[in-house]
Design an enzyme around this catalytic site. Structure first.
Site, short mmCIF file in Angstrom:
data_model
loop_
_atom_site.label_atom_id
_atom_site.label_comp_id
_atom_site.label_asym_id
_atom_site.label_seq_id
_atom_site.Cartn_x
_atom_site.Cartn_y
_atom_site.Cartn_z
N TYR A 98 -5.21 0.65 11.15
CA TYR A 98 -5.87 0.83 10.07
C TYR A 98 -5.82 -0.29 9.02
CZ TYR A 98 -8.33 2.94 5.55
OH TYR A 98 -8.69 2.69 4.79
N ARG A 155 0.65 3.86 -3.25
CA ARG A 155 0.84 4.53 -5.03
C ARG A 155 -0.52 5.67 -4.82
NH1 ARG A 155 -1.68 0.16 -7.81
NH2 ARG A 155 -3.56 0.36 -6.83
N ARG A 188 -9.87 11.77 0.27
CA ARG A 188 -8.62 10.87 1.22
C ARG A 188 -7.55 10.47 2.09
NH1 ARG A 188 -11.71 7.61 -3.18
NH2 ARG A 188 -9.89 6.83 -3.34
N PHE A 206 -2.65 -18.08 -5.83
CA PHE A 206 -3.86 -16.54 -5.19
C PHE A 206 -2.56 -15.82 -3.91
CE2 PHE A 206 -6.32 -15.35 -2.20
CZ PHE A 206 -7.52 -15.15 -2.55
#
Length: 418
Positions: free
Chosen positions: A172, A219, A229, A289
Site C-alpha cells: 500500500y 503519527r 480510516r 528537496f
C-alpha cells in the site's frame, strides 16, 4: 508564556527562526518569480501553493526545468488522490476513473466538476494542468504518465481492501508513496541533474517514499480513526488488541504503546536505504528537496516513540525544531548527524520490557554504523555560555514578537507537520 518556556529550553530554535526569517530561507527554498511564467504555469503554481504549502516551497526551489516537471507531477498526483479521497464518487465510477486517469493527461478537454473535496480545483481545471503536462519534454511526460497509471491501479486495488499483513502495508505504501519516490528519482535523472543510477535504483527510491508514508501513518493514528480510516497493518495490531480502535482506550494504553513501538521499529529499517540514496545526490536543490522531508520524518518518529500522546492527540515537532532541521540538512554528513541524534534519542527511550526492544536496538545499531557522529554533531549542539545568555535574554524580551514570527514562517515549516 508556554511558548517562552519552550524557547528557553531550545535556544537554537530562536537563533534559527530569526536566521530563517531574515533571509536564511532563501538559501534553502528560493521562490519562483510568477512574472517569469506563462499563464498556464502561473495557474499551476497557484494551485500548488493552494494544495500544499510544504511541497510548494521545496518544489519551487528545484533547479531549471526540473522544477516545472515536478510541479506538474505533484498536481497530477494530487488530482488522482482527490478522486481516491472523494467518498461522494460511487465505486463503480471511481474504480475505472482511477485506473484510466493517466489517459486523461492526453485528453485536452477532460475535467471532473462533481467533486466535493477541498482540492477539487485541480480536477475542475484539469485541462490547464494537462496542457502544461503536454508542454513538458517527452522524457518527463513518460515518467509522469507511467507513475500515474501504476498509482491509479494500486489505489483502485485498496479501495475495498484493508491492510492486513506487513507485506500488504509495504505494498500500500508503495502505491501511494514509493511510486512517488521512484517517479521523482526518474525525473531527477531525466533532467541530467543527477546520474542515471538515481532513477534506476527503484529499491532505494521506494524506501524513500515508504519511510515518509509510514511515519505519517504512525503519527496520524488518532486522526485516521476519527475519520474512519485504518492503515496500521492488522498483522501487527492484532497482537495487541481485538480492534484497532481499542488502542485508543485508556485501559489499553500500555499495549497500544508497544504496538506503536513495533511499527516505528519497522519504519526505521528504511533509514539505511535513505542514507545510501541521499549519498548519491550531486545537485544541491535536489539534495535539499529529498533530505528535508526525511529529517523531519526521523524527528517525528523520535517524538512518537514510546509516547502515549499518539493515542490521545497530535504529536508534532516544534516549528523552531523544523526550521533548524531545514537549515542544517544541506549535505550528507549533516543528515547523518541528524539521523544519529534522533535514533540515539529513540534508543534512550527503549523500555527494557518492550517486546520489540531487541529489534529496535538492532536497527538502531545498523543506522549508527552508517551515521557515526563527527564534527557536524558537535557544531549543531554546541553553544557558548555567552550565546546561551544572549539567546535567553532575547527570548525574554521578544517572545511575543517571535510568536508572530512563528506564524509568519508556518508555510515554510508545514513539512514537519504534514
Amino acid at each position: 508564556m508556554e511558548l517562552l518556556r519552550k524557547w528557553l529550553g531550545h535556544p537554537e530554535d530562536i537563533y534559527n527562526l530569526l536566521r530563517f526569517k531574515m533571509g536564511g530561507y532563501r538559501a534553502v527554498m528560493p521562490r519562483v518569480d510568477p512574472d517569469s511564467l506563462g499563464c498556464g504555469l502561473r495557474t499551476c503554481y497557484r494551485y500548488l501553493n493552494q494544495t500544499s504549502r510544504s511541497f510548494a516551497a521545496v518544489i519551487q526551489a528545484l533547479d531549471g526545468e526540473l522544477r516545472h516537471a515536478v510541479c506538474i507531477f505533484y498536481l497530477v498526483l494530487r488530482a488522482l488522490d482527490t478522486v481516491e479521497d472523494d467518498m461522494s464518487i460511487p465505486l463503480d465510477v471511481k474504480v475505472p476513473m482511477l485506473q484510466e486517469f493517466h489517459s486523461f493527461l492526453y485528453q485536452p478537454e477532460w475535467k471532473y466538476t462533481e467533486s466535493k473535496e477541498k482540492d477539487r480545483q485541480v480536477l475542475e481545471d484539469f485541462p490547464t494542468i494537462s496542457m502544461e503536462f503536454r508542454n513538458l519534454s517527452k522524457v518527463y511526460q513518460d515518467v509522469i504518465s507511467d507513475i500515474c497509471h501504476k498509482m491509479g491501479v494500486g489505489m483502485a486495488e485498496f479501495l475495498e481492501k484493508k491492510v492486513d499483513s506487513q507485506h500488504e502495508w509495504d505494498k500500500y505504501c508503495h502505491y501511494v508513496a514509493g511510486l512517488v519516490g521512484i517517479g521523482l528519482s526518474r525525473l531527477f535523472s531525466a533532467s541530467e541533474l543527477e546520474d542515471s543510477i538515481v532513477g534506476q535504483d527503484t529499491e532505494l527510491a521506494n524506501s524513500m517514499g515508504l519511510f515518509l508514508q509510514k511515519t505519517n501513518i504512525i503519527r496520524d493514528y488518532l486522526e485516521d480513526q476519527m475519520e474512519g480510516r485504518e492503515f496500521w497493518p492488522r498483522e501487527v495490531w492484532s497482537r495487541y488488541a481485538q480492534k484497532l480502535s481499542d488502542l485508543a482506550k485508556p485501559e489499553n494504553i500500555e499495549m497500544a504503546v508497544q504496538c506503536l513501538n513495533e511499527l516505528i521499529t519497522n519504519a526505521l529499517h528504511h533509514v539505511p536505504d535513505v542514507l545510501t540514496y541521499l549519498s548519491r545526490l550531486k545537485n544541491q536543490s535536489v539534495f535539499n528537496f529529498c533530505a528535508i522531508p526525511q529529517v523531519m520524518a526521523i524527528a517525528t518518529l523520535a517524538a512518537c516513540y514510546n509516547n502515549k500522546q499518539v493515542f490521545r492527540g497530535v504529536v508534532k515537532i516544534r516549528k523552531g525544531q523544523a526550521v533548524t532541521l531545514m537549515m542544517d540538512a544541506t549535505n550528507i554528513q549533516a543528515v547523518k548527524a541528524i539521523m544519529y541524534q534522533y535514533v540515539e534519542e529513540i534508543y534512550q527511550k527503549i523500555p527494557s520490557t518492550d517486546p520489540s526492544s531487541n529489534k529496535t536496538q538492532q536497527v538502531i545499531a545498523s543506522i549508527r554504523a552508517m551515521s557515526l557522529p563527527g564534527s557536524s554533531v558537535a557544531s549543531r549542539h554546541h553553544y557558548s555560555p555567552i550565546y546561551l545568555s544572549c539567546a535567553m535574554l532575547l527570548a525574554a524580551l521578544s517572545w511575543q514578537y517571535l510568536s508572530t514570527l512563528s506564524k509568519a514562517t508556518e508555510e515554510y515549516v508545514q513539512a514537519g507537520e504534514n
